[in-house]
Design an enzyme around this catalytic site. Structure first.
Site, short mmCIF file in Angstrom:
data_model
loop_
_atom_site.label_atom_id
_atom_site.label_comp_id
_atom_site.label_asym_id
_atom_site.label_seq_id
_atom_site.Cartn_x
_atom_site.Cartn_y
_atom_site.Cartn_z
CG HIS A 386 -2.00 -1.05 1.13
ND1 HIS A 386 -1.90 -2.27 1.78
CD2 HIS A 386 -3.18 -1.08 0.46
CE1 HIS A 386 -2.98 -2.99 1.52
NE2 HIS A 386 -3.77 -2.30 0.72
CG ASN A 387 4.11 0.98 -2.25
OD1 ASN A 387 3.48 0.96 -3.32
ND2 ASN A 387 4.96 0.02 -1.92
CG PHE A 388 3.64 7.21 -5.27
CD1 PHE A 388 2.59 8.13 -5.27
CD2 PHE A 388 4.51 7.19 -6.36
CE1 PHE A 388 2.43 9.02 -6.34
CE2 PHE A 388 4.35 8.07 -7.42
CZ PHE A 388 3.30 8.99 -7.40
NE ARG A 389 7.11 0.63 -7.17
CZ ARG A 389 7.99 1.17 -8.01
NH1 ARG A 389 7.84 1.01 -9.30
NH2 ARG A 389 9.00 1.88 -7.55
CG HIS A 390 -1.87 0.11 -4.05
ND1 HIS A 390 -2.57 -0.87 -4.73
CD2 HIS A 390 -2.77 0.72 -3.22
CE1 HIS A 390 -3.84 -0.86 -4.33
NE2 HIS A 390 -3.98 0.11 -3.43
CG ASP A 560 -8.32 -0.55 -3.23
OD1 ASP A 560 -7.13 -0.22 -3.35
OD2 ASP A 560 -8.85 -0.80 -2.13
CD GLN A 615 -3.89 -14.03 -4.53
OE1 GLN A 615 -4.24 -13.35 -5.48
NE2 GLN A 615 -3.76 -13.53 -3.30
#
EC number: 3.1.4.-
Length: 777
Positions: A386-390, A560, A615
């Site tokens: 859950h970072n900027f890449r996401h 998301d 998954q």
């Protein structure tokens, strides 16, 4: 105060190692000759500029800590800050800054490396969480202006006395660029005299140019001096130190009645942000973030510089790659550095803002890049998923959805419109450019400040953040509040628009998986109504507005969790990162002795069966029903639902492979304890005449044709799947004939439950008394 007692810490990537350099080593008669000779040799190995700087510093101050790493610098600065609080000893923090900004390339490489799947990645991230961090820069590598900005930003919210003096030490070009700098003479050391020979550099450094000086001051530097240092500059820094000392003493006397009260305040500052009384992990980093948020809301006139002041350096051919890739569903955020992802966000916003309906919200390129930079650093780089890449991945998903639906003009400009964008569905027609812009803005900040744990983790620990938001959508409410402050400062027209903010907040709150059943139920109601009326004409204005807000929430929900709907090679990379982040939370839960709050329990790194089943379960229970039912009312979304089925088939094949591997191990005996370097699973022991199985029977993907015939188990899976598809197709045709619908859409396929194939009606139109959310209850 004795100026010589000031602490000095100096970062420059040309230092070979981190260590304390002490003046006493060369001046004290009690120091042995070997120590003096070692220091002399070490200084002689340094570049002339560093020799001059170290000699200048040791000419006034007793010692200096030198290092070449942002993490080491931050950790040592935090240690020194704790040790000098009682006596208010100033700390001079010298930051190497290259006037040519050559470290931009280094930072891009660091950004790329931090997101590659390496065995040590989760360890370093967990280590960052498992100890108290005074500065956010202790969690990941940074340098130069970036490091300076991050540390000074954290210092602004520190409630203690201000003792750190950040100084930008700028490498400048010589006035005579053709002149050869004087080479220091290497002196043989006899042990009689200290080897401290002043370093003479003939050509003096040019002064720092004005733009660079302003960059440094904006990043938080108290002073900006050119390198190499001289006595005049050192004396200037001494003046700063004495002023800081006097101010700190006054503040300490005014706010703290005694040294014991001061230390108690420091201990209170370190109490855990998750609500644990003792000084356990995860303490200060989040505390600083919350302080910034509250200060930004309650004191809007106070500006806390929260982003790195540095130029974005991107090669022209890479810009073209970005422009091309953001138009594809196969977009992989891991293929780009964070600098490049900033531009990716800019290009998508710029394309949308070119629509005439959005003229009111337009900004210049510099303003948009500044907004993207501020959003970027509001994410925590130590968080694995859950970072900027996401955030950019979710932004690109929303962007692609809206282009396919036809709400945003075709991309690239002048390209052929997507097939279903011209003939929009009635529900798709509810979305206008205003909703498109709001969704794009929401996607950028939907996880701002995410700490790497879920809502239930915070609620179960009675964390301050959970108390603040009454245990309801804790993180999502926090993201909205924090992101609103970024918009207030960097996109004021968006912040001032009440309608935009209302829809933005609703959309971000929709990403809470805790409200997923409610959204699926409302989606089921919408499906019933649209299939009954065939159009939105004649609907009450309130119903139209409610449906419009619902569709925006559903689209950002799809985006998301869209990593499971990406092509397999992209989806798999996201899966492993998310698994590592969940594993970190599992360790934290174990440390505090709480029952796990993770869906399916904490992951076991290397356990392919558990990963694949998890998954498949997530896609069957959450992802596929969501995408398929959204595609029922907006057919342009069908491509993503179909991709989920492809990925689910790959996981089924992985389970088959793993079962076969375990069968062979059981037949031939247990493992000898060896670990496979690729899968981190127990490696089978070599066994006599037992032959290695022909892996052609087990392709990496069911879409890849094997040259050998399928195994009996594969044939059984295929036959079951064909039978299920036929059964479902017949059922849907029967149902559709009664509703006068077309035949089953291409994204309809069997789901997998508990590792076996089963027919699902998730994509069919809900009957009376039945809701699409039933699979989530």
């Amino acid at each position: 105060m004795d100026p010589a007692s000031c602490r000095v810490i100096y970062i420059d990537d040309r230092f070979p190692a981190e260590k304390w350099l002490t003046r006493d080593v060369v001046s004290s008669p009690t120091t042995n000759n070997r120590a003096k000779e070692t220091l002399a040799l070490e200084l002689a190995e340094l570049p002339p500029e560093l020799q001059a700087n170290v000699n200048a510093v040791l000419g006034v101050f007793n010692q200096v800590f030198v290092c070449n790493s942002g993490r080491s610098f931050s950790a040592k600065l935090a240690e020194l800050q704790e040790s000098v609080k009682v006596d208010c000893t100033p700390i001079l923090a010298l930051f190497d800054v290259d006037s040519d900004l050559k470290h931009d390339h280094l930072l891009r490489l660091v950004g790329q490396k931090s997101h590659n799947l390496r065995p040590d990645s989760p360890t370093s991230a967990r280590a960052a969480l498992q100890r108290q961090l005074t500065f956010s820069s202790e969690a990941d590598e940074s340098y130069g202006l970036q490091l300076l900005s991050r540390i000074t930003s954290d210092l602004q919210v520190d409630e203690g006395v201000k003792l750190v003096i950040p100084v930008a030490l700028v490498r400048t070009r010589r006035k005579d660029s053709n002149a050869t700098p004087a080479t220091p003479t290497r002196h043989s050391y006899s042990g009689k005299d200290p080897p401290r020979v002043p370093l003479n550099i003939e050509d003096k450094p040019s002064p720092v140019d004005t733009p660079m000086m302003l960059h440094c001051l904006d990043a938080g530097a108290l002073d900006v001096v050119p390198s190499p240092l001289n006595n005049e500059k050192i004396m200037g820094l001494t003046v700063h130190a004495y002023r800081i000392y006097k101010t700190a003493k006054k503040e300490q006397s005014a706010f703290l009645a005694s040294a014991s009260q001061f230390m108690a305040a420091a201990r209170r500052r370190k109490q855990s942000w998750v609500g644990i009384e003792e000084e356990k992990p995860y303490a200060y980093l989040r505390e600083a973030m919350v302080k910034k948020l509250l200060k930004g809301i309650c004191e809007p006139e106070t500006i806390i510089e929260d982003y790195q002041h540095r130029d974005l350096r991107i090669e022209q051919d890479r810009k073209q790659d970005i422009i091309t890739e953001i138009g594809k569903w196969s977009f992989c955020a891991h293929d780009f550095s964070e600098d490049e992802l900033v531009y990716a966000g800019y290009y998508m916003l710029d394309h949308a803002l070119k629509m005439p309906e959005l003229e009111h919200w337009r900004m210049t390129e510099d303003e948009m890049l500044r907004f993207m930079q501020a959003s970027r650093v509001a994410y925590n780089s130590f968080v694995l998923y859950h970072n900027f890449r996401h955030a950019i991945d979710v932004l690109q998903s929303v962007f692609h959805f809206l282009v396919q639906i036809g709400t945003i003009t075709p991309y690239p400009v002048g390209s052929t419109p997507p097939p279903l964008s011209q003939d929009k569905s009635p529900v798709g027609q509810l979305l206008a450019p205003f909703e498109a812009l709001t969704l794009l803005i929401s996607a950028i900040g939907h996880d701002v400040g995410h700490p790497g744990v879920n809502n239930m983790f915070l609620v179960k620990l009675n964390a301050p953040l959970a108390q603040l938001y009454n245990d309801q959508s804790v993180l999502e409410a926090f993201h909205c509040a924090a992101y609103s402050q970024i918009l207030r400062r960097h996109w004021p027209t968006a912040f001032a628009d009440r309608s935009l903010r209302k829809l933005l907040i609703s959309s971000i709150l929709a990403t809470d998986m805790g409200v997923h059943p409610d959204y699926m139920q409302r989606l089921g109601n919408l499906q019933e109504k649209i299939h009954e009326t065939k159009t939105t004409d004649g609907w009450a204005p309130k119903d139209i507005e409610t449906s419009r807000i619902l569709i925006c929430g559903l689209l950002i929900k799809c985006a998301d969790i869209s990593n499971v709907a990406r092509p397999w090679m992209v989806a798999e990379r996201w899966t492993h990162l998310l698994q590592q982040e969940f594993a970190s939370q599992g360790e934290m839960e174990n440390q505090v002795g709480m029952e796990t709050t993770l869906f399916g329990g904490p992951p076991e790194i290397g356990n392919m069966m558990k990963l694949a089943n998890g998954q498949i379960g997530f896609m069957s229970i959450f992802a596929h029903p969501l995408f398929a039912n959204v595609a029922d009312v907006i057919p342009a979304m069908g491509f993503a639902a179909a991709e989920i089925n492809n990925n689910k088939s790959v996981w089924i094949t992985r389970i088959e492979q793993e079962k076969r591997r375990q069968y062979l191990m059981n037949e031939g005996g247990s493992s000898d304890g060896a670990i496979s370097p690729r899968s981190q699973s127990p490696a089978p022991r070599k066994m006599g005449k037992i032959q290695t199985p022909n892996m052609g029977y087990f392709p990496a993907s069911p879409l890849r044709h094997a040259s050998n015939p399928p195994s009996p188990l594969q044939q059984q899976v295929k036959d079951s799947q064909d039978s299920s598809i036929a059964t479902m197709s017949h059922a849907m045709k029967t149902e559709d004939s009664s509703r006068n619908h077309s035949e089953a859409p291409p994204w309809t396929s069997p789901l997998v439950e508990n590792g076996t194939l089963a027919t699902s009606s998730a994509t069919s139109v809900p009957q009376e008394g039945t809701r699409a959310s039933s699979v989530c209850k």
